[in-house]
Design an enzyme around this catalytic site. Sequence first.
Site, mmCIF file in Angstrom:
data_model
loop_
_atom_site.group_PDB
_atom_site.id
_atom_site.type_symbol
_atom_site.label_atom_id
_atom_site.label_comp_id
_atom_site.label_asym_id
_atom_site.label_seq_id
_atom_site.Cartn_x
_atom_site.Cartn_y
_atom_site.Cartn_z
ATOM 1 C CG ASP A 7 -1.952 1.128 1.146
ATOM 2 O OD1 ASP A 7 -2.686 1.182 0.140
ATOM 3 O OD2 ASP A 7 -2.024 1.948 2.076
ATOM 4 C CD GLU A 9 -1.994 6.195 2.916
ATOM 5 O OE1 GLU A 9 -2.649 7.059 2.269
ATOM 6 O OE2 GLU A 9 -2.512 5.167 3.367
ATOM 7 C CD GLU A 52 -8.287 19.162 -0.584
ATOM 8 O OE1 GLU A 52 -7.039 19.068 -0.714
ATOM 9 O OE2 GLU A 52 -8.941 20.180 -0.896
ATOM 10 C CG HIS A 153 -6.557 5.675 4.634
ATOM 11 N ND1 HIS A 153 -6.853 4.662 3.750
ATOM 12 C CD2 HIS A 153 -7.728 6.271 4.929
ATOM 13 C CE1 HIS A 153 -8.146 4.674 3.496
ATOM 14 N NE2 HIS A 153 -8.704 5.646 4.200
ATOM 15 C CG ASP A 158 -4.575 1.162 5.146
ATOM 16 O OD1 ASP A 158 -5.000 1.035 6.309
ATOM 17 O OD2 ASP A 158 -4.862 2.136 4.427
#
Length: 241
Positions: A7, A9, A52, A153, A158
Amino acid sequence: MRQIVLDTETTGLEPADGHRVIELGCFELSHRRPTGRTFHEYLNPERPVDAEAVEVHGLDDAFLADKPRFAEVAQAFFEFIAGAELIIHNAPFDVGFLNHELSLLGEAWGRIEDHCGVTDTLALAREMHPGQRNSLDALCRRYGVDNGGRTLHGALLDAEILAEVYLAMTGGQAALFLGDEAGAGEGPARRGIRRLAAERPRLRVVQPDAEAQARHAAWLERLDEAAGGRCVWRALEAEGE
């Protein structure tokens, strides 16, 4: 079979807009069991993180300022994932960002698909559960995977959660993670099967007596007759002699 549940980010949603990877999380499985090996890095993207995005993962510019650049960890990252099957939820997103990072390093690095196979668990979930919500959180609820620690997250967290979801989706295994094997510790991917205590009472072993053995032999004879030859049990006994 070596698999890496992966995963990322990022600073935003589109690498075409100059967004970058800011966290890499990898969790290794071998023959569908966790090895305890992980790869985890926070990265300085050399650009601001969208507000965001910070709301999703909590990684802001100040936190990332002293972290290494992708170029500094790329070799170690590829040594970790090389030759494995990557398990990724919404793989086009993560693979697209990783391929963008590689393009910044030069053509010699190629693309992720040149180094690894890729399985998209989102596409798999949509095939298995058409018309339903198939986010990672929705799959956790569907398969009974504990994601209570997931307030924000995080790439490694994750990846660990996705590993457990993937095993449940593909083999009915919702909890393969043994408490005292390699990689044991805290976290949602560590709960599941527990080993029996070493000091537990020994199990009683009951040996068949002569009457029970005679009944068993008579039953095998009837099976031989029904099979028109030697039943599977007798064939296996003969192989072991």
